[in-house]
Structures are given as C-alpha cells and as structure tokens.
Design a protein around this motif. Structure first.
Motif, PDB file in Angstrom:
ATOM      1  N   SER A 135     -31.576 -61.219  34.611  1.00 52.57           N
ATOM      2  CA  SER A 135     -30.587 -60.179  34.909  1.00 52.57           C
ATOM      3  C   SER A 135     -30.319 -59.274  33.727  1.00 52.57           C
ATOM      4  N   ALA A 136     -30.438 -59.802  32.510  1.00 47.35           N
ATOM      5  CA  ALA A 136     -30.254 -58.999  31.301  1.00 47.35           C
ATOM      6  C   ALA A 136     -31.117 -59.567  30.194  1.00 47.35           C
ATOM      7  N   THR A 137     -31.751 -58.680  29.453  1.00 44.84           N
ATOM      8  CA  THR A 137     -32.630 -59.075  28.368  1.00 44.84           C
ATOM      9  C   THR A 137     -31.829 -59.657  27.199  1.00 44.84           C
ATOM     10  N   LEU A 138     -32.535 -60.214  26.251  1.00 49.63           N
ATOM     11  CA  LEU A 138     -31.904 -60.784  25.062  1.00 49.63           C
ATOM     12  C   LEU A 138     -31.128 -59.704  24.311  1.00 49.63           C
ATOM     13  N   GLY A 139     -29.936 -60.070  23.844  1.00 43.46           N
ATOM     14  CA  GLY A 139     -29.127 -59.126  23.086  1.00 43.46           C
ATOM     15  C   GLY A 139     -28.017 -59.854  22.360  1.00 43.46           C
ATOM     16  N   ARG A 140     -27.262 -59.100  21.525  1.00 41.65           N
ATOM     17  CA  ARG A 140     -26.098 -59.682  20.857  1.00 41.65           C
ATOM     18  C   ARG A 140     -24.853 -58.916  21.305  1.00 41.65           C
ATOM     19  N   HIS A 141     -23.907 -59.644  21.883  1.00 44.26           N
ATOM     20  CA  HIS A 141     -22.662 -59.033  22.342  1.00 44.26           C
ATOM     21  C   HIS A 141     -21.818 -58.542  21.172  1.00 44.26           C
ATOM     22  N   MET A 142     -21.037 -57.520  21.447  1.00 42.01           N
ATOM     23  CA  MET A 142     -20.177 -56.956  20.421  1.00 42.01           C
ATOM     24  C   MET A 142     -18.930 -57.805  20.202  1.00 42.01           C
ATOM     25  N   ASN A 143     -18.311 -58.277  21.287  1.00 42.45           N
ATOM     26  CA  ASN A 143     -17.008 -58.933  21.110  1.00 42.45           C
ATOM     27  C   ASN A 143     -17.111 -60.370  20.592  1.00 42.45           C
ATOM     28  N   ASP A 144     -17.953 -61.197  21.196  1.00 38.15           N
ATOM     29  CA  ASP A 144     -18.029 -62.589  20.731  1.00 38.15           C
ATOM     30  C   ASP A 144     -19.281 -62.879  19.911  1.00 38.15           C
ATOM     31  N   GLU A 145     -20.094 -61.847  19.665  1.00 37.12           N
ATOM     32  CA  GLU A 145     -21.261 -61.917  18.789  1.00 37.12           C
ATOM     33  C   GLU A 145     -22.348 -62.867  19.294  1.00 37.12           C
TER      34      GLU A 145
ATOM     35  N   ALA B 162     -18.590 -51.055  23.195  1.00 37.48           N
ATOM     36  CA  ALA B 162     -19.884 -51.264  23.846  1.00 37.48           C
ATOM     37  C   ALA B 162     -19.993 -52.722  24.243  1.00 37.48           C
ATOM     38  N   VAL B 163     -20.850 -53.005  25.198  1.00 37.98           N
ATOM     39  CA  VAL B 163     -21.079 -54.383  25.615  1.00 37.98           C
ATOM     40  C   VAL B 163     -21.766 -55.167  24.494  1.00 37.98           C
ATOM     41  N   SER B 164     -22.736 -54.529  23.847  1.00 37.44           N
ATOM     42  CA  SER B 164     -23.562 -55.252  22.889  1.00 37.44           C
ATOM     43  C   SER B 164     -23.922 -54.371  21.704  1.00 37.44           C
ATOM     44  N   TYR B 165     -24.198 -55.025  20.579  1.00 34.88           N
ATOM     45  CA  TYR B 165     -24.731 -54.312  19.414  1.00 34.88           C
ATOM     46  C   TYR B 165     -26.165 -53.873  19.675  1.00 34.88           C
ATOM     47  N   TRP B 166     -26.913 -54.721  20.384  1.00 35.85           N
ATOM     48  CA  TRP B 166     -28.292 -54.401  20.730  1.00 35.85           C
ATOM     49  C   TRP B 166     -28.685 -55.249  21.937  1.00 35.85           C
ATOM     50  N   GLY B 167     -29.697 -54.822  22.666  1.00 34.36           N
ATOM     51  CA  GLY B 167     -30.239 -55.588  23.767  1.00 34.36           C
ATOM     52  C   GLY B 167     -29.330 -55.614  24.999  1.00 34.36           C
ATOM     53  N   HIS B 168     -29.457 -56.693  25.764  1.00 36.21           N
ATOM     54  CA  HIS B 168     -28.705 -56.872  27.014  1.00 36.21           C
ATOM     55  C   HIS B 168     -28.902 -55.691  27.965  1.00 36.21           C
ATOM     56  N   ASP B 169     -30.148 -55.422  28.264  1.00 33.21           N
ATOM     57  CA  ASP B 169     -30.490 -54.403  29.255  1.00 33.21           C
ATOM     58  C   ASP B 169     -30.290 -55.009  30.644  1.00 33.21           C
TER      59      ASP B 169
END
Length: 299
Positions: free
Chosen positions: A242-252, A287-294
């Motif tokens: 459902s979403a690619t690898l990424g790092r979330h902004m709020n909980d890292e 933002a949802v994430s610093y990077w990734g999570h497409d």
C-alpha cells in the motif's frame, strides 16, 4: 480524573478466510502462531503475551475490537466510574469472553463512531519464549503491541472524546484539506496522534469512514534489516504493497504499509520515536514523511 490506559494490548479481527490470514500473518509479517481456547481461531504472539492478534471466523472482514490494558482491578473500576460519569455505556465481559482473551476482567464499549474498545487487566503471559518464523524481535514492553489508526467522522469531537473521556494525550497533529473527505472546499480536517506511554502514538484517527473499521495497525521490530526482509516477503507472497518504504515525520518510523486480508493496512516499521510526556510539546507536522511512503500504488 481520566482513565489510565497503559498500552494497546491486543486486536481482534473478524475474517471470512482464515487461510489468507494464516499466510499473511506467518509468511508475510512473520508472527508466531500461538495457542488459544478456541480451535477455530488463530492466535498470534509477538512477545511474552499469550496472544496479541486474534483472528476469528466471521461473515465479514473487519477489525472487531482493540484491547487496551490498564494496571489492575482498581484502575478498571476507576474506568467504569469515569465512563459512567461521562455517559458512555459499557458492558462487562462474559466468562467465555474472559477465557477467550485470557484476561481477569474486561469491559467493552464503542466510541461515537462505532469503534469497539475493550479495557482489560490481568492478561496471561507465557513461560515459553516467543520464536518468530524469521527471528524478528518486536518492540513491545511498556509501549504495548503497537499503534492503531481508526476512522471517525468528526475530528473535533474525536479529539475531545479520546483525550477527555479516555485519557489519551495529544502528541502530534496534521491537517488535510476538507474536500479530501467530502467537506466543503477551503475547510480543514485534522489527523491527530495520541499517546499513553513512551511510544509516540498508540492511537490516531482519520476523519473518513472505512468499512474495515480500521485504517491501519502498526507493528514495530527492533532492526531495520527485519523491515527489509519483511518487504521482500511482501513481494514473494504477492501481498499488496500500500505504501513504499519511507520515514514518517512525526514518529520518525522507517516503515512500509501492506494490505491485510481484513481490508486495512499493516504498517511494519522500526526506529519509532519514544517521548517523555514531561518534556513533550505537541506540534503540527507539515508532511506525512521525510521521504518515501508513496501511497499512490506502490505494489
């Protein structure tokens, strides 16, 4: 006074196809199959607790209930009194339900959006150490099982209910355009992230109805390599990413999302932020994430 919830204890999932869940839980997520009172149900362990995930046969696919742990009988009695004062109807767990969940006491109620909460104490834990199929170690302890995101229709009332009635603490917020959820153009709705222990958030809500009665459940492992290995198993077993690898902004959290047979996602991650309530300041992430999570269809 509010309810003193210590952690997310377990989730119970209704399923029309237990074989799909068996493959998903064991082969994709790498959970350890446990034992339980009913031969018809699937019981899964990720730590010393007898079962954190229970899947039972049903004519629907959806989240049935989330269990929230309190310290003891006195804490649960305080919760009863607090709910009654707040006008929230609840019911006591039957002897059969206590035996199935392996807890000493239990009360059940629904929030205003029909999300079912079970408050309990005295859950059993096992003498046998858990050995997961791929040797991953899950982050639990005083942080509980993980976190859950539930659907609501009123983000303002949801924040009031979860903080003032249930005692969750606001940790982070994120706004989104109201038109995304069918509200008028130019309006704003809020995603709120709420905690009860060092885990950044144990409960969050999205102001959008969801037939699965759950947006996602998060499980955390202690090593990045185990996230990578799980991602490879998603591809191997052709589960829907459902979403690619990424790092979330709020909980890292470094994580990916995979669709479960229940119709909701499971976030599988590592390196989640831990917070100290005495020093924590709630803010709004941009933002949802610093990077990734497409989320546009990664798989």
């Amino acid at each position: 006074m509010t309810i003193d919830i210590r952690s997310m204890g377990y989730v119970r999932v209704a399923s029309t196809d237990l074989d799909q869940w068996r493959t998903f839980a064991e082969k994709v997520l790498g959970l350890a199959l446990g034992r339980g009172p009913s031969p018809d149900n699937l019981y899964y362990r990720i730590d010393q607790v007898s079962a954190r995930l229970v899947v039972f046969p049903s004519d629907v696919d959806q989240l049935s209930a989330t269990g929230w742990e309190v310290a003891d009988h006195e804490a649960l009695q305080g919760a009863r009194e607090h709910l009654a004062k707040a006008g929230v109807e609840f019911e006591e767990g039957t002897p059969g339900e206590l035996a199935e969940r392996r807890v000493q006491e239990l009360i059940r109620f629904a929030d205003p959006w029909d999300n079912v909460f079970e408050l309990f104490h005295g859950i059993t834990y096992e003498s046998r150490p858990v050995v997961t199929p791929y040797a991953a170690k899950f982050v639990t302890g005083d942080q509980g099982m993980g976190h859950i995101v539930v659907p609501v229709t009123d983000d303002v009332e949801a924040l009031r209910f979860y903080t003032e009635v249930l005692g969750f603490r606001l940790r982070d917020s994120m706004s989104m355009p109201g038109e995304f959820v069918g509200k008028e153009a130019g309006s704003k709705v809020w995603l709120r992230f709420l905690g009860v222990n060092p885990r950044h958030h144990s409960l969050a809500f999205l102001p959008m109805p969801n037939p699965a009665k759950c947006v996602h459940i998060m499980l955390e492992v202690d090593e990045l390599d185990d996230v990578g290995r799980a991602l490879e198993r998603v591809r191997k077993h052709k589960a829907h990413l459902s979403a690619t690898l990424g790092r979330h902004m709020n909980d890292e959290m470094i994580s990916f999302y995979v669709r479960s047979p229940g119709g909701f996602d499971v976030e599988f991650g590592t390196e989640g932020l831990q917070v100290d309530d005495a020093r924590w300041v709630a803010r709004e992430s941009t933002a949802v994430s610093y990077w990734g999570h497409d989320f546009s269809g990664g798989g």
